[in-house]
Design a protein around this motif. Structure first.
Motif: not given
Length: 95
Positions: A1-23
């Motif tokens: 579960a700990k690894a999945a949480g880290a992956d969720d955090l990484a995915g959330a961070r990546l999707a919330s950065s860059g050009a993605c957040v414009a749309c």
């Protein structure tokens, strides 16, 4: 579960950065669909992971409206996997 949480955090961070957040946002429609709406639409599709990785990489349009999504060729395969995993998990809030 700990690894999945880290992956969720990484995915959330990546999707919330860059050009993605414009749309996109996790829980509300902006120019593009919310990540949760994407999860709901593609969640039962066995090919969803590959399809979404390709759409993010190459861009696309016509599925959610007239506004096309621009390509994101510079996103690494590992980052794409983390983003798509997070989206298909329902875009959970980190933490």
């Amino acid at each position: 579960a700990k690894a999945a949480g880290a992956d969720d955090l990484a995915g959330a961070r990546l999707a919330s950065s860059g050009a993605c957040v414009a749309c996109h946002a996790a829980d509300r429609k902006m120019i593009g669909p919310s990540y949760r709406d994407v999860a709901a639409k593609y969640g039962g599709n066995a090919d969803a992971h590959a399809l979404l990785m390709q759409k993010i990489r190459k861009g696309g349009g016509g599925v959610w409206g007239a506004m096309p999504m621009p390509p994101n060729p510079a996103v690494s395969d590992d980052d794409l996997k983390r983003i798509v995993d997070w989206i298909l998990a329902g875009a959970p809030a980190p933490g």
